[in-house]
Design an enzyme around this catalytic site. Structure first.
Site, PDB file in Angstrom:
ATOM      1  N   VAL A  83       0.839  -1.269  -0.017  1.00 46.45           N
ATOM      2  CA  VAL A  83      -0.040   0.140  -0.029  1.00 46.45           C
ATOM      3  C   VAL A  83       0.948   1.256   0.166  1.00 46.45           C
ATOM      4  CG1 VAL A  83      -1.951   1.283   1.136  1.00 46.45           C
ATOM      5  CG2 VAL A  83      -1.966  -1.119   1.022  1.00 46.45           C
ATOM      6  N   LYS A  84       0.738   2.267  -0.922  1.00 42.13           N
ATOM      7  CA  LYS A  84       1.393   3.276  -1.154  1.00 42.13           C
ATOM      8  C   LYS A  84       0.649   4.496  -0.639  1.00 42.13           C
ATOM      9  CE  LYS A  84       4.485   4.991  -4.903  1.00 42.13           C
ATOM     10  NZ  LYS A  84       4.521   5.135  -6.521  1.00 42.13           N
ATOM     11  N   VAL A  85       1.397   5.023   0.605  1.00 42.35           N
ATOM     12  CA  VAL A  85       0.988   6.181   1.506  1.00 42.35           C
ATOM     13  C   VAL A  85       1.462   7.195   1.124  1.00 42.35           C
ATOM     14  CG1 VAL A  85       0.510   6.501   3.744  1.00 42.35           C
ATOM     15  CG2 VAL A  85       0.177   4.409   3.075  1.00 42.35           C
TER      16      VAL A  85
END
Length: 219
Positions: A83-85
């Site tokens: 998951v890219k945050v």
């Protein structure tokens, strides 16, 4: 150093993967827009089916609850999804929460060493410093890579340094020399890495000599 391809184009991913050196994929909303595709989640799943490695898929929410909701959904698409945050206050909170849930994260849009330090303390699995964008505004992107690698080594953080926004092969070489764990590059840069005029000249000479040799032994 691990090699990721920075694209959402399925054909480009297949082409890079066929080389046998691809370790993962990074995507972002801009790359998804460029690639098209009717369903974002289905597109991410198809990428994961091509590459046996981490695939970064980015949330678009900017509030904690929204980031967590989107991130959990993305993580459920495939075991390889990371998951890219975004590196914002709510994103830092989410990194900590995702870590406690066993969800891997890539903290993106990093432009300073203090940002990278905070992201590592929050538990990011990857930090993505955008070196090309710093170079574009006359800052030294490679100096940032050096700073982050040093800081992480000083304190034994397990966050991997994922050099992003790479413009050319020398960026890749410099990042490797500095100890970045990953370079994520567009397909065009991967192809440039493979090219050298002396390789082409040498191969042409070898093949010409081989043809002459075959003619001589068959005469």
């Amino acid at each position: 150093m691990k090699f990721f391809i920075d694209t959402a184009d399925l054909d480009e991913i297949r082409e890079a993967n066929d080389l046998g050196v691809l370790d993962g994929v990074t995507t972002n909303p801009s790359l998804m827009k460029k690639a098209g595709g009717a369903d974002f989640h289905e597109h991410i799943f198809r990428i994961c089916e091509i590459v046996d490695g981490d695939v970064s898929a980015e949330v678009t929410a900017t509030d904690f609850d929204g980031i967590m909701s989107e991130g959990r959904t993305l993580a459920g698409i495939h075991k390889n999804v990371v998951v890219k945050v975004p590196l914002i206050e709510e994103g830092i909170k989410a990194l900590k929460a995702f870590r406690s849930e066993g969800i891997k994260t890539n903290c993106t849009l990093c432009f300073s060493a203090p940002q990278a330090l905070i992201a590592a303390k929050a538990g990011a699995n990857y930090i993505s410093p955008f070196i090309g964008r710093l170079d574009d505004i006359s800052n030294d992107g490679l100096q940032l890579i050096s700073q982050i690698v040093t800081i992480y080594q000083n304190y034994n953080f397990d966050t991997e340094v994922l050099a992003a926004s790479i413009r050319h092969p020398m960026h890749v070489v410099a990042c490797a020399e500095l100890g970045a764990d990953v370079a994520t590059v567009p397909l065009s840069v991967i192809k440039k890495i493979l090219k050298h005029p002396l390789t082409d000249v040498g191969l042409e000479k070898f093949l010409a000599d081989w043809d002459q040799y075959k003619e001589s032994v068959s005469a």
